[in-house]
Design a protein around this motif. Structure first.
Motif, PDB file in Angstrom:
ATOM      1  N   GLU A  24     -41.333  41.346 -24.775  1.00 56.92           N
ATOM      2  CA  GLU A  24     -39.887  41.206 -24.624  1.00 56.92           C
ATOM      3  C   GLU A  24     -39.544  40.423 -23.361  1.00 56.92           C
ATOM      4  OE1 GLU A  24     -37.030  42.264 -26.481  1.00 56.92           O
ATOM      5  OE2 GLU A  24     -38.599  42.213 -28.001  1.00 56.92           O
ATOM      6  N   GLU A  25     -40.307  40.643 -22.298  1.00 59.65           N
ATOM      7  CA  GLU A  25     -40.065  39.919 -21.046  1.00 59.65           C
ATOM      8  C   GLU A  25     -40.327  38.424 -21.225  1.00 59.65           C
ATOM      9  OE1 GLU A  25     -41.858  42.653 -21.329  1.00 59.65           O
ATOM     10  OE2 GLU A  25     -40.594  44.105 -20.281  1.00 59.65           O
ATOM     11  N   GLN A  26     -41.400  38.092 -21.955  1.00 58.15           N
ATOM     12  CA  GLN A  26     -41.722  36.686 -22.195  1.00 58.15           C
ATOM     13  C   GLN A  26     -40.669  36.027 -23.078  1.00 58.15           C
ATOM     14  OE1 GLN A  26     -45.685  37.387 -23.742  1.00 58.15           O
ATOM     15  NE2 GLN A  26     -46.643  36.563 -21.884  1.00 58.15           N
ATOM     16  N   LEU A  27     -40.188  36.744 -24.079  1.00 57.46           N
ATOM     17  CA  LEU A  27     -39.154  36.204 -24.957  1.00 57.46           C
ATOM     18  C   LEU A  27     -37.849  35.994 -24.187  1.00 57.46           C
ATOM     19  CD1 LEU A  27     -39.861  38.313 -28.154  1.00 57.46           C
ATOM     20  CD2 LEU A  27     -39.961  35.820 -28.001  1.00 57.46           C
ATOM     21  N   ALA A  28     -37.522  36.936 -23.319  1.00 63.38           N
ATOM     22  CA  ALA A  28     -36.305  36.803 -22.513  1.00 63.38           C
ATOM     23  C   ALA A  28     -36.375  35.568 -21.627  1.00 63.38           C
ATOM     24  CB  ALA A  28     -36.099  38.059 -21.671  1.00 63.38           C
ATOM     25  N   ALA A  29     -37.556  35.301 -21.076  1.00 59.94           N
ATOM     26  CA  ALA A  29     -37.739  34.113 -20.233  1.00 59.94           C
ATOM     27  C   ALA A  29     -37.695  32.839 -21.067  1.00 59.94           C
ATOM     28  CB  ALA A  29     -39.058  34.215 -19.479  1.00 59.94           C
ATOM     29  N   ALA A  30     -38.307  32.880 -22.255  1.00 58.59           N
ATOM     30  CA  ALA A  30     -38.371  31.692 -23.110  1.00 58.59           C
ATOM     31  C   ALA A  30     -36.986  31.287 -23.601  1.00 58.59           C
ATOM     32  CB  ALA A  30     -39.298  31.949 -24.299  1.00 58.59           C
ATOM     33  N   TYR A  31     -36.142  32.277 -23.907  1.00 59.68           N
ATOM     34  CA  TYR A  31     -34.815  31.987 -24.442  1.00 59.68           C
ATOM     35  C   TYR A  31     -33.725  32.132 -23.386  1.00 59.68           C
ATOM     36  CZ  TYR A  31     -36.803  31.427 -29.008  1.00 59.68           C
ATOM     37  OH  TYR A  31     -37.524  30.932 -30.061  1.00 59.68           O
ATOM     38  N   SER A  32     -34.016  31.625 -22.201  1.00 58.77           N
ATOM     39  CA  SER A  32     -33.057  31.684 -21.093  1.00 58.77           C
ATOM     40  C   SER A  32     -32.326  30.354 -20.891  1.00 58.77           C
ATOM     41  CB  SER A  32     -33.780  32.062 -19.796  1.00 58.77           C
ATOM     42  OG  SER A  32     -34.756  31.083 -19.456  1.00 58.77           O
ATOM     43  N   LEU A  33     -32.454  29.443 -21.832  1.00 53.60           N
ATOM     44  CA  LEU A  33     -31.824  28.132 -21.681  1.00 53.60           C
ATOM     45  C   LEU A  33     -30.301  28.229 -21.683  1.00 53.60           C
ATOM     46  CD1 LEU A  33     -32.881  25.267 -21.298  1.00 53.60           C
ATOM     47  CD2 LEU A  33     -32.746  24.931 -23.772  1.00 53.60           C
ATOM     48  N   TYR A  34     -29.773  29.351 -22.148  1.00 54.65           N
ATOM     49  CA  TYR A  34     -28.314  29.541 -22.130  1.00 54.65           C
ATOM     50  C   TYR A  34     -27.764  29.466 -20.705  1.00 54.65           C
ATOM     51  CZ  TYR A  34     -28.852  34.254 -20.261  1.00 54.65           C
ATOM     52  OH  TYR A  34     -29.148  35.323 -19.439  1.00 54.65           O
ATOM     53  N   THR A  35     -28.611  29.767 -19.707  1.00 55.70           N
ATOM     54  CA  THR A  35     -28.160  29.722 -18.313  1.00 55.70           C
ATOM     55  C   THR A  35     -27.932  28.293 -17.839  1.00 55.70           C
ATOM     56  OG1 THR A  35     -30.422  29.694 -17.425  1.00 55.70           O
ATOM     57  CG2 THR A  35     -29.409  31.857 -17.797  1.00 55.70           C
ATOM     58  N   LYS A  36     -28.391  27.321 -18.594  1.00 58.58           N
ATOM     59  CA  LYS A  36     -28.242  25.906 -18.238  1.00 58.58           C
ATOM     60  C   LYS A  36     -27.163  25.215 -19.060  1.00 58.58           C
ATOM     61  CE  LYS A  36     -31.668  26.627 -15.477  1.00 58.58           C
ATOM     62  NZ  LYS A  36     -31.390  26.840 -14.036  1.00 58.58           N
ATOM     63  N   ILE A  37     -26.379  26.006 -19.762  1.00 63.10           N
ATOM     64  CA  ILE A  37     -25.261  25.460 -20.533  1.00 63.10           C
ATOM     65  C   ILE A  37     -24.015  25.430 -19.656  1.00 63.10           C
ATOM     66  CG2 ILE A  37     -23.711  25.883 -22.490  1.00 63.10           C
ATOM     67  CD1 ILE A  37     -26.042  27.224 -23.926  1.00 63.10           C
ATOM     68  N   ASN A  38     -23.254  24.356 -19.768  1.00 58.22           N
ATOM     69  CA  ASN A  38     -21.947  24.288 -19.105  1.00 58.22           C
ATOM     70  C   ASN A  38     -20.964  25.089 -19.960  1.00 58.22           C
ATOM     71  OD1 ASN A  38     -19.517  23.699 -17.922  1.00 58.22           O
ATOM     72  ND2 ASN A  38     -19.710  21.474 -18.069  1.00 58.22           N
ATOM     73  N   MET A  39     -20.901  26.384 -19.716  1.00 60.09           N
ATOM     74  CA  MET A  39     -20.160  27.300 -20.578  1.00 60.09           C
ATOM     75  C   MET A  39     -18.681  26.950 -20.685  1.00 60.09           C
ATOM     76  SD  MET A  39     -22.139  29.491 -22.030  1.00 60.09           S
ATOM     77  CE  MET A  39     -23.707  30.375 -21.887  1.00 60.09           C
ATOM     78  N   ASP A  40     -18.097  26.449 -19.610  1.00 62.84           N
ATOM     79  CA  ASP A  40     -16.667  26.128 -19.632  1.00 62.84           C
ATOM     80  C   ASP A  40     -16.353  24.960 -20.559  1.00 62.84           C
ATOM     81  OD1 ASP A  40     -16.085  28.147 -17.841  1.00 62.84           O
ATOM     82  OD2 ASP A  40     -16.301  26.843 -16.079  1.00 62.84           O
ATOM     83  N   ALA A  41     -17.373  24.186 -20.927  1.00 67.50           N
ATOM     84  CA  ALA A  41     -17.152  23.012 -21.765  1.00 67.50           C
ATOM     85  C   ALA A  41     -17.672  23.183 -23.193  1.00 67.50           C
ATOM     86  CB  ALA A  41     -17.816  21.787 -21.126  1.00 67.50           C
ATOM     87  N   VAL A  42     -18.228  24.346 -23.512  1.00 66.36           N
ATOM     88  CA  VAL A  42     -18.718  24.592 -24.878  1.00 66.36           C
ATOM     89  C   VAL A  42     -17.533  24.606 -25.838  1.00 66.36           C
ATOM     90  CG1 VAL A  42     -19.827  26.254 -26.398  1.00 66.36           C
ATOM     91  CG2 VAL A  42     -20.760  25.858 -24.136  1.00 66.36           C
ATOM     92  N   GLN A  43     -17.720  23.958 -26.993  1.00 68.03           N
ATOM     93  CA  GLN A  43     -16.688  23.934 -28.016  1.00 68.03           C
ATOM     94  C   GLN A  43     -17.262  24.406 -29.343  1.00 68.03           C
ATOM     95  OE1 GLN A  43     -14.279  20.216 -28.197  1.00 68.03           O
ATOM     96  NE2 GLN A  43     -15.660  19.496 -26.590  1.00 68.03           N
ATOM     97  N   CYS A  44     -16.388  24.949 -30.184  1.00 67.40           N
ATOM     98  CA  CYS A  44     -16.766  25.225 -31.568  1.00 67.40           C
ATOM     99  C   CYS A  44     -15.571  24.883 -32.444  1.00 67.40           C
ATOM    100  CB  CYS A  44     -17.180  26.680 -31.759  1.00 67.40           C
ATOM    101  SG  CYS A  44     -17.819  27.008 -33.432  1.00 67.40           S
ATOM    102  N   LEU A  45     -15.775  24.010 -33.407  1.00 65.47           N
ATOM    103  CA  LEU A  45     -14.700  23.573 -34.294  1.00 65.47           C
ATOM    104  C   LEU A  45     -14.582  24.511 -35.490  1.00 65.47           C
ATOM    105  CD1 LEU A  45     -15.380  19.706 -34.324  1.00 65.47           C
ATOM    106  CD2 LEU A  45     -14.217  21.105 -32.593  1.00 65.47           C
ATOM    107  N   ASN A  46     -13.343  24.720 -35.930  1.00 65.99           N
ATOM    108  CA  ASN A  46     -12.993  25.567 -37.072  1.00 65.99           C
ATOM    109  C   ASN A  46     -13.113  27.058 -36.750  1.00 65.99           C
ATOM    110  OD1 ASN A  46     -12.045  26.043 -39.733  1.00 65.99           O
ATOM    111  ND2 ASN A  46     -14.149  26.303 -40.479  1.00 65.99           N
ATOM    112  N   THR A  47     -12.722  27.435 -35.555  1.00 63.36           N
ATOM    113  CA  THR A  47     -12.683  28.848 -35.195  1.00 63.36           C
ATOM    114  C   THR A  47     -11.705  29.072 -34.053  1.00 63.36           C
ATOM    115  OG1 THR A  47     -14.013  30.783 -34.564  1.00 63.36           O
ATOM    116  CG2 THR A  47     -14.557  28.701 -33.496  1.00 63.36           C
ATOM    117  N   ASP A  48     -11.181  30.290 -33.991  1.00 60.10           N
ATOM    118  CA  ASP A  48     -10.368  30.702 -32.850  1.00 60.10           C
ATOM    119  C   ASP A  48     -11.182  31.588 -31.912  1.00 60.10           C
ATOM    120  OD1 ASP A  48      -8.040  29.400 -33.717  1.00 60.10           O
ATOM    121  OD2 ASP A  48      -7.499  31.079 -35.019  1.00 60.10           O
ATOM    122  N   SER A  49     -12.434  31.848 -32.275  1.00 57.61           N
ATOM    123  CA  SER A  49     -13.305  32.705 -31.462  1.00 57.61           C
ATOM    124  C   SER A  49     -13.770  31.954 -30.219  1.00 57.61           C
ATOM    125  CB  SER A  49     -14.525  33.137 -32.269  1.00 57.61           C
ATOM    126  OG  SER A  49     -14.166  33.693 -33.518  1.00 57.61           O
TER     127      SER A  49
END
Length: 212
Positions: A24-49
């Protein structure tokens, strides 16, 4: 090109990583790329979420409190800008219950201006998805096509039969590189007005078009 293979269960196939053998620790480290996303600029079309709510730590992947759900039809499109350059290696998608899980995924590299009007263009890679409520299936990308990614567009065109598509988690696996100091200096230099940019109208004019 469609990607039909994925790694889950007791074996590995194709170019997919054997994530089932990782802790689980290795998987958490492997899938940590979300920390390098510019979250304020993420978009999703066709949703209000709130689009950024599906990009979260590995240990929160099964949290069903927040999710993205499509609005008018099953189609969704995420535009994900990074804070540097990414070498993408794999993706995990935890979708909704019953028929609301997406059944296809199309990836576009460095296409942050993309809209639904552009979905007819050829994707850099396509996948047929399998319903996954636990995050057990990784879809490995063709490394040569995703080795210098500053933004990733993910298009989910359809699902398994419901009117709306629901997504709880998108996990991104890969390597991250900060923007080099030279790139920052060049960007700063070009932003400054230079005397040579204000010649008489009789001089030859140069037009610079941004490369998408």
């Amino acid at each position: 090109m469609s990607g039909h293979g994925h790694s889950h269960g007791g074996g590995c196939g194709g170019n997919h990583d054997c994530d089932e053998h990782m802790t689980e620790e290795q998987l958490a480290a492997a899938y940590s790329l979300y920390t390098k996303i510019n979250m304020d600029a993420v978009q999703c079309l066709n949703t209000d979420s709130p689009a950024k709510c599906v990009f979260k730590p590995w240990e929160q992947r099964l949290d069903k409190e927040k999710y993205v759900e499509s609005d008018a039809d099953p189609e969704l499109m995420f535009i994900i800008p990074f804070t540097g350059n990414v070498k993408l290696k794999g993706i995990i998608v935890i979708g909704g219950e019953e028929g609301s899980h997406p059944n296809k995924m199309r990836l576009f590299k460095n296409a942050r201006e993309m809209t639904f009007d552009d979905v007819g263009r050829k994707a850099d890679q396509e996948f047929e998805l399998t319903p996954d409520s636990q995050g057990n299936i990784q879809y490995g990308v063709i490394a040569a096509r995703f080795n210098s990614v500053d933004s990733l567009t993910i298009h989910f065109p359809s699902n398994f039969g419901e009117d709306n598509t629901k997504i709880y988690y998108i996990g991104l696996k890969g390597d991250f590189h900060e923007a080099s100091r030279q790139e920052v200096v060049i960007a700063t230099y070009e932003a400054r007005p230079m005397p040579g940019d204000h010649k008489a109208t009789s001089d030859f004019e140069n037009f610079h078009h941004p490369i998408s």
